[in-house]
Scaffold this active site. Sequence first.
Site, PDB file in Angstrom:
ATOM      1  N   HIS A 130       0.871  -1.192   0.000  1.00  0.00           N
ATOM      2  CA  HIS A 130       0.000   0.000   0.000  1.00  0.00           C
ATOM      3  C   HIS A 130       0.910   1.245   0.000  1.00  0.00           C
ATOM      4  CE1 HIS A 130      -3.493   2.422   0.473  1.00  0.00           C
ATOM      5  NE2 HIS A 130      -3.753   2.253   1.760  1.00  0.00           N
ATOM      6  N   ARG A 145      -3.341   9.576 -11.078  1.00  0.00           N
ATOM      7  CA  ARG A 145      -2.484  10.262 -10.094  1.00  0.00           C
ATOM      8  C   ARG A 145      -1.029  10.215 -10.550  1.00  0.00           C
ATOM      9  NH1 ARG A 145      -4.258   6.869  -4.918  1.00  0.00           N
ATOM     10  NH2 ARG A 145      -3.717   5.244  -6.433  1.00  0.00           N
ATOM     11  N   ASP A 158       2.317   5.608  -6.632  1.00  0.00           N
ATOM     12  CA  ASP A 158       3.612   5.576  -5.950  1.00  0.00           C
ATOM     13  C   ASP A 158       4.799   5.498  -6.903  1.00  0.00           C
ATOM     14  OD1 ASP A 158       2.383   5.560  -3.366  1.00  0.00           O
ATOM     15  OD2 ASP A 158       1.837   3.470  -3.735  1.00  0.00           O
TER      16      ASP A 158
END
Length: 441
Positions: free
Chosen positions: A271, A327, A373
Amino acid sequence: MANTKERFKEKADGVAAEIKDILKEHGSKKIGEVTLSQIYQGMRGITGLVTETSLLDAQEGIRFRGFSIPELQQKLPKANGGTEPLPEGLFHLMLLGELPTEEDVHDITANWQRRSHVPNHVFAAIEALPKDSHPMTQFVIAIMALQTESKFADRYAKGMAKKDYWEAVFDDSMDLIARLPRVAAYIYRRKYKDEDHIHPDGLLDWAGNFAHMLGYEDETFRELMRLYMTIHADHEGGNVSAHTTHLVGSALSDPYLCLAAGMNGLAGPLHGLANQEVIKWILEMREELGVELPSSAQIDAYVRKTLSEGRVVPGYGHAVLRKTDPRFSAQMAFGKRHLPDDPLVQTVWNIYETVPPILQSLGKIKNPWPNVDAHSGALLVHYGLVEYEFYTVLFGVSRALGVLASLCWDRALGFPLERPKSVTTELVKDWLKGEGEIWGE
Ligand code: CMX
């Protein structure tokens, strides 16, 4: 004009009435079936939660109250002279379901400034930990230390009525969001900057002030923080940090306890910790190869080596998304605009060219595309924020906006204790032989 709290209560009462009507008329309607594979494999695809703040589409990515990230970049108020949205505006949108005015956003900034005092014992709790404790450990301990301030816990102990839960959760959530940048910056300056702490600047917006307290005065870095804090805030309800915060809240644990639990989930490498893992992995690749800008062939070989060692390629894949994460794209656009010649950022883009076909060729990975990420670390390194173990704390400060806005909704809508049914493999085997019943049939 009514303040945020009153407007929220009015909205929530309206939605609560709608839900009552929906359930009265359609409560027994089926929305899907659950397979054995799903209960053994992380409950993928089971619709089992209501989260009002955002909705994730596998192909299109996240929408916050119906607005995509490019739309938010256009429609949400900005700092003076800035081009990125102010996270205060996103919080308003998630909480109230309406785009904010400039005045709404200024009100939230001022509200959070008023609530931002962090008691000394919280800093003492951080100081009690060894400096080399992971920043996420320090962050969670600090949130737990802040729990002494919980209005929900205090009022519940005094016999608060159920109809008032939402208000205490609202106040705790606002207090927490207001305090987190100070706490996070304290952890950063303590661990990495010789305890040379920086006082808040009351003239700055929430994310701008956070950047200032971290020690970064570059206006473009502040813009990056505004963008970063906006895009990491929420990803509907099923992800580990959001779901954990919601689940713990269903036991009427106060927002401090809930957020600390959610942050423990965010600290996992599948995560939120993936943001540190990505940059670590890229830096290791560059070091091993002895080059600043690895070629496509070198990246290809390094990815295959990572996979052959039984490791995941960090920053790639997603449990729901099946396309490049918007994102990621928003950060790529920021990079193209502000730092197109940075070799680390270019490496991230070269990895983006190389990795998806390799992952696709394995046949088992459902989403070969980058997630949020995969990009964030390279932008932070460019501005000097190189201490990658801190990156998940940045994610956490942002994620608090979404999960706490949702927690306000949970209590305002009176959602009950969450308690799904579990089974044993023994029961599954009996059921398959026609001998037992899986409860709920
Ligand atoms: N590299 C290597 N293998 C991967 C992979 C990757 N990036 N992504 C998925 N796989 C593997 C899984 O480990 C699984 O392998 P096994 O069958 O051997 O167990 C298989 O492919 C199928 O997985 P999946 O259904 O495609 O993906 P999941 O929904 O199970 O997992 C995720 C999703 C994000 C945990 C996974 O893609 C992953 O581990 N990615 C790397 C870590 C990462 O970037 N996490 C951040 C996600 C975003 C966030 O929450 O911040």
